[in-house]
Design an enzyme around this catalytic site. Structure first.
Site, PDB file in Angstrom:
ATOM      1  N   ASP A 277     -18.552   3.586  13.083  1.00  0.00           N
ATOM      2  CA  ASP A 277     -17.306   3.923  12.377  1.00  0.00           C
ATOM      3  C   ASP A 277     -16.503   2.639  12.201  1.00  0.00           C
ATOM      4  O   ASP A 277     -15.803   2.194  13.115  1.00  0.00           O
ATOM      5  CB  ASP A 277     -16.524   4.959  13.193  1.00  0.00           C
ATOM      6  CG  ASP A 277     -15.373   5.560  12.390  1.00  0.00           C
ATOM      7  OD1 ASP A 277     -15.105   5.053  11.288  1.00  0.00           O
ATOM      8  OD2 ASP A 277     -14.762   6.531  12.875  1.00  0.00           O
TER       9      ASP A 277
ATOM     10  N   VAL B 268      -5.711   0.056   2.594  1.00  0.00           N
ATOM     11  CA  VAL B 268      -5.788  -1.393   2.454  1.00  0.00           C
ATOM     12  C   VAL B 268      -6.869  -1.780   1.444  1.00  0.00           C
ATOM     13  O   VAL B 268      -6.642  -2.583   0.533  1.00  0.00           O
ATOM     14  CB  VAL B 268      -6.055  -2.061   3.819  1.00  0.00           C
ATOM     15  CG1 VAL B 268      -6.407  -3.539   3.648  1.00  0.00           C
ATOM     16  CG2 VAL B 268      -4.836  -1.919   4.729  1.00  0.00           C
TER      17      VAL B 268
ATOM     18  N   LYS C 115      -4.741  -2.306  14.169  1.00  0.00           N
ATOM     19  CA  LYS C 115      -4.138  -1.155  14.843  1.00  0.00           C
ATOM     20  C   LYS C 115      -4.660  -1.049  16.273  1.00  0.00           C
ATOM     21  O   LYS C 115      -5.856  -1.158  16.537  1.00  0.00           O
ATOM     22  CB  LYS C 115      -4.440   0.119  14.054  1.00  0.00           C
ATOM     23  CG  LYS C 115      -3.769   0.126  12.687  1.00  0.00           C
ATOM     24  CD  LYS C 115      -4.261   1.258  11.805  1.00  0.00           C
ATOM     25  CE  LYS C 115      -3.591   1.185  10.434  1.00  0.00           C
ATOM     26  NZ  LYS C 115      -4.123   2.172   9.489  1.00  0.00           N
TER      27      LYS C 115
ATOM     28  N   SER D  38     -13.954   0.495   9.505  1.00  0.00           N
ATOM     29  CA  SER D  38     -13.072   0.657   8.351  1.00  0.00           C
ATOM     30  C   SER D  38     -13.555  -0.150   7.147  1.00  0.00           C
ATOM     31  O   SER D  38     -14.024  -1.289   7.280  1.00  0.00           O
ATOM     32  CB  SER D  38     -11.658   0.207   8.719  1.00  0.00           C
ATOM     33  OG  SER D  38     -10.832   0.136   7.571  1.00  0.00           O
ATOM     34  N   ALA D  39     -13.405   0.445   5.976  1.00  0.00           N
ATOM     35  CA  ALA D  39     -13.725  -0.255   4.723  1.00  0.00           C
ATOM     36  C   ALA D  39     -12.777  -1.420   4.481  1.00  0.00           C
ATOM     37  O   ALA D  39     -13.057  -2.292   3.651  1.00  0.00           O
ATOM     38  CB  ALA D  39     -13.667   0.716   3.547  1.00  0.00           C
ATOM     39  N   ASP D  40     -11.650  -1.461   5.215  1.00  0.00           N
ATOM     40  CA  ASP D  40     -10.728  -2.599   5.088  1.00  0.00           C
ATOM     41  C   ASP D  40     -11.449  -3.905   5.393  1.00  0.00           C
ATOM     42  O   ASP D  40     -11.199  -4.945   4.767  1.00  0.00           O
ATOM     43  CB  ASP D  40      -9.552  -2.462   6.056  1.00  0.00           C
ATOM     44  CG  ASP D  40      -8.685  -1.237   5.780  1.00  0.00           C
ATOM     45  OD1 ASP D  40      -8.935  -0.555   4.765  1.00  0.00           O
ATOM     46  OD2 ASP D  40      -7.780  -0.967   6.578  1.00  0.00           O
TER      47      ASP D  40
ATOM     48  N   GLU E  82       0.830  -1.210   0.000  1.00  0.00           N
ATOM     49  CA  GLU E  82       0.000   0.000   0.000  1.00  0.00           C
ATOM     50  C   GLU E  82       0.863   1.258   0.000  1.00  0.00           C
ATOM     51  O   GLU E  82       2.083   1.189   0.145  1.00  0.00           O
ATOM     52  CB  GLU E  82      -0.927  -0.008   1.221  1.00  0.00           C
ATOM     53  CG  GLU E  82      -0.189  -0.142   2.536  1.00  0.00           C
ATOM     54  CD  GLU E  82      -0.733   0.748   3.628  1.00  0.00           C
ATOM     55  OE1 GLU E  82      -0.886   1.948   3.356  1.00  0.00           O
ATOM     56  OE2 GLU E  82      -0.971   0.249   4.737  1.00  0.00           O
TER      57      GLU E  82
ATOM     58  N   LYS F  97      -5.998  10.452   0.779  1.00  0.00           N
ATOM     59  CA  LYS F  97      -6.054   9.088   1.291  1.00  0.00           C
ATOM     60  C   LYS F  97      -7.172   8.395   0.529  1.00  0.00           C
ATOM     61  O   LYS F  97      -8.340   8.773   0.655  1.00  0.00           O
ATOM     62  CB  LYS F  97      -6.326   9.104   2.794  1.00  0.00           C
ATOM     63  CG  LYS F  97      -6.092   7.788   3.494  1.00  0.00           C
ATOM     64  CD  LYS F  97      -6.222   7.991   5.000  1.00  0.00           C
ATOM     65  CE  LYS F  97      -5.880   6.720   5.756  1.00  0.00           C
ATOM     66  NZ  LYS F  97      -5.977   6.920   7.221  1.00  0.00           N
TER      67      LYS F  97
END
Length: 682
Positions: free
Chosen positions: A144, A112, A165, A146-148, A31, A92
């Site tokens: 909230d 990602v 993380k 993540s789209a990951d 990435e 981003k």
């Protein structure tokens, strides 16, 4: 104007990556938000180069993904890496951002999720990152997430990371991954799920793999099942760097409190936390971050190499089992007899090339040969042609046959002490052919005697395609079979010197279709003693007039002629049928009224042209597919034109993205196609 952009015009695969994929070598996707948003300059650039160096040292090819001026690059040059590292305005880019960033021709680092999309599009199964996103703390209220995580649930990529993380809600993240159907495994001897800076998060993974071979087997199983979901391999940070973990965790908690007090939310939180933690730990978190990324790159590359080896061994076993079957048992509705080449495509960066000196440009390898290209095209469009050809028993043959696993190559002879055909083409920066060199001697081994072994398949085929590379005696033999069994034969002339081959005798009278360019059409007529113009005029009107005139003598016996005109499109000549042309295979010859239809080419900018060696073969292959699928003439030609455009924008003669859907005029072209120009042939 056509507003539908092909996938190839949006993605730029670096030649080193493209060649590695063609040769089935291990490639590791990387990435770029770590470059644009994860670390300050120059640490970001040095880390990116170090990571790529580790991937290479482990025997794999790095493919750092980034968006530059609206193009998704899979594999970056040193200049492009430096550009991203220095850029102050990079965005981003996640899945949701890709359409906007591309439409505005902007630049950014891929997250990602966006990197997974690009890697999957390019055919790269392994992707290495630092840590993935997840469910944010208080995510059960804010939603909230993540789209990951959703990307892992719908894109079949193996993501190698240091877990999740540590600023996130790891428990809920693992629950969400389970809901998405993502297979999660810790790499190493423990099931402890790592938390980025710490080898333990207080949670465990469902599964665990000990080494690269076990991880590769897990990935291969996922891909074989066709689940369309990914694998998350969580790699704990090395012990020597984990000691700083507690200090970093304390700093994270302090930074989270500070971010909340300052009202920092959403996508701005992570960069703020990482920067603040780095300040609070006096650089120790940055050192730990770099260490875990280095470790992930090392482990991910080893897994990619193991996966590549396993997949090659599986293909070899499959090929060996396939070769044990008698060749004569191969069944197909189409037989293609012609050449297989290994192509080297050199494209200059300037509009004109200076001979006698080195010109700046790029060189990539692909696999071609007119017969192979047409068989490739037909195979990708739902048919199962039998390819009859010859190669040497050398490394080029190994590579090309491995690439052609989707084609029935059981009738390809591998001949000891012979060289596989090679072809080198040099094109200018504007896409014009400058020079071509070929070593094609092996094609003379596609003899009448060898081809006669497949008489049963030839006699029952719906269509037989010949290219001009094969010997005249082989062409004559197939044409004699066509006359005897009423077989439809398509002759692709290949080039100016070979266009004459069927016309040296009466063999040509048994052909049904041919797809010459205008110069090759002149050669065919000259061979028959028909007067032809000494110089071809440049105006389209005059070129069409000549093409129509020269098609008339051949249509005394041929069912249909497809005259390719380069940037001016294609002229189809044949039997008039309700204002169009009947292209469906004929059962018997009869008197008919003749006409011609001119279809303009689809527009493509010069800078989008990557390869000029396969457009004509793509056009012919797609038109054959359309004819055999019973489509009307307009649809057949439109399929051919769409396939040709895909080829021009691809580094490969036949675009790997070629599918029935990608050339279906009703799905690709939303506006009305221009009506072709109609001409009677008297």
């Amino acid at each position: 104007k056509l507003w539908k952009l092909s996938v190839n015009s949006l993605f730029r695969v670096h030649p080193s990556v493209s060649q590695a994929l063609v040769e089935n070598k291990p490639v590791v996707a990387l990435e770029s938000t770590i470059i644009t948003h994860g670390m300050p300059y120059p640490h970001n650039l040095s880390t990116a180069k170090e990571v790529e160096g580790i991937v290479r040292a482990e025997g794999a090819i790095p493919a750092t993904v980034g968006v530059i001026e609206g193009k998704v690059h899979v594999g970056l040059s040193s200049e492009e890496l430096d550009h991203l590292a220095r850029s102050k305005s990079s965005l981003k880019v996640s899945r949701r951002d890709l359409p906007y960033v591309i439409s505005k021709a902007l630049t950014g680092g891929t997250t990602v999720s966006a990197t997974m999309i690009a890697a999957h599009q390019a055919g790269i199964p392994v992707f290495v990152t630092g840590g993935i996103g997840g469910v944010h703390r208080d995510g059960e209220n804010s939603l909230d997430i993540s789209a990951d995580l959703t990307e892992l649930g719908r894109t079949p990529i193996a993501v190698v990371s240091a877990g999740v993380k540590s600023i996130l809600d790891i428990g809920r993240t693992l629950e969400f991954l389970e809901t998405q159907g993502v297979c999660v495994a810790t790499y190493g001897s423990s099931k402890h799920f790592p938390a980025f800076f710490s080898p333990e998060s207080g949670f465990t993974s469902p599964y665990q793999v000990d080494n690269p071979d076990e991880a590769a087997t897990l990935i291969a199983s996922t891909l074989s099942l066709g689940l369309q979901s990914g694998v998350l391999l969580a790699v704990p940070i090395p012990e020597e760097h984990a000691a700083a973990g507690q200090q970093v965790e304390d700093a994270i908690q302090a930074a989270l409190t500070e971010a909340s007090a300052k009202g920092i939310t959403g996508r701005d939180v992570t960069p703020f936390i990482l920067q603040r933690v780095n300040e609070l730990t006096k650089g120790k978190s940055l050192q730990a971050n770099i260490a875990l990324i280095h470790n992930n790159a090392r482990v991910g590359s080893q897994i990619a190499c193991a996966l590549s080896k396993q997949m090659s061994e599986t293909k070899l076993r499959s090929k060996t089992q396939h070769q044990k079957k008698p060749v004569s048992d191969s069944k197909s509705d189409i037989v293609v007899i012609g050449g297989i080449n290994v192509d080297f495509i050199a494209k200059g960066k300037t509009k004109t090339l200076q001979f006698g000196q080195t010109n700046p440009g790029s060189v990539c390898q692909s696999f071609g040969g007119v017969g192979r290209n047409i068989a490739d095209s037909l195979s990708r469009l739902g048919h199962k042609p039998l390819l009859i050809s010859a190669t040497g028993a050398d490394s080029h043959s190994d590579a090309v046959l491995n690439y052609c696993k989707h084609i029935n190559t059981s009738a390809v002879a591998r001949i000891e002490e012979q060289s596989t055909a090679t072809y080198c083409v040099v094109i200018t920066g504007s896409g014009e052919l400058s020079l071509g060199l070929g070593d094609m001697d092996i094609h003379q081994q596609i003899t009448q005697h060898y081809v006669s072994q497949f008489e049963k398949q030839l006699s029952s085929a719906s269509l037989v395609c010949l290219d001009g590379n094969i010997p005249v005696s082989t062409i004559d033999y197939v044409c004699s079979l066509a006359k005897k069994h009423n077989i439809n034969v398509w002759y692709e002339p290949t080039d100016l010197d070979k266009a004459c081959k069927p016309f040296l005798s009466d063999a040509w009278k048994s052909l049904s279709y041919s797809s010459p360019n205008l110069a090759e059409l002149c050669t065919m007529n000259k061979t028959l003693g028909v007067p032809t113009p000494e110089v071809l005029q440049s105006s389209l009107e005059e070129r069409l007039r000549v093409a129509v005139t020269l098609s008339r003598p051949l249509l005394e016996h041929l069912h249909c002629l497809v005259v390719t005109l380069g940037a001016d499109g294609v002229l189809v000549c044949g039997e008039h049928d309700a204002g169009s042309i009947n292209m469906q295979p004929r059962k018997q010859k009869r008197r008919r009224r003749l006409c011609a239809l001119h279809y303009p080419a689809l527009p493509l900018a010069a800078e989008e042209i990557m390869n000029v060696s396969g457009a004509g073969d793509s056009l012919a292959g797609a038109m054959m597919a359309g004819i055999l699928q019973g489509r009307d003439t307009d649809s057949c030609v439109q399929m051919g034109l769409l396939a040709a455009r895909l080829s021009l924008a691809s580094p490969h003669p036949i675009a790997p993205t070629l599918t029935i859907e990608s050339v279906d005029p009703t799905k690709v072209q939303t506006q009305n196609w221009p009506k072709p120009s109609f001409m009677w042939i008297e």
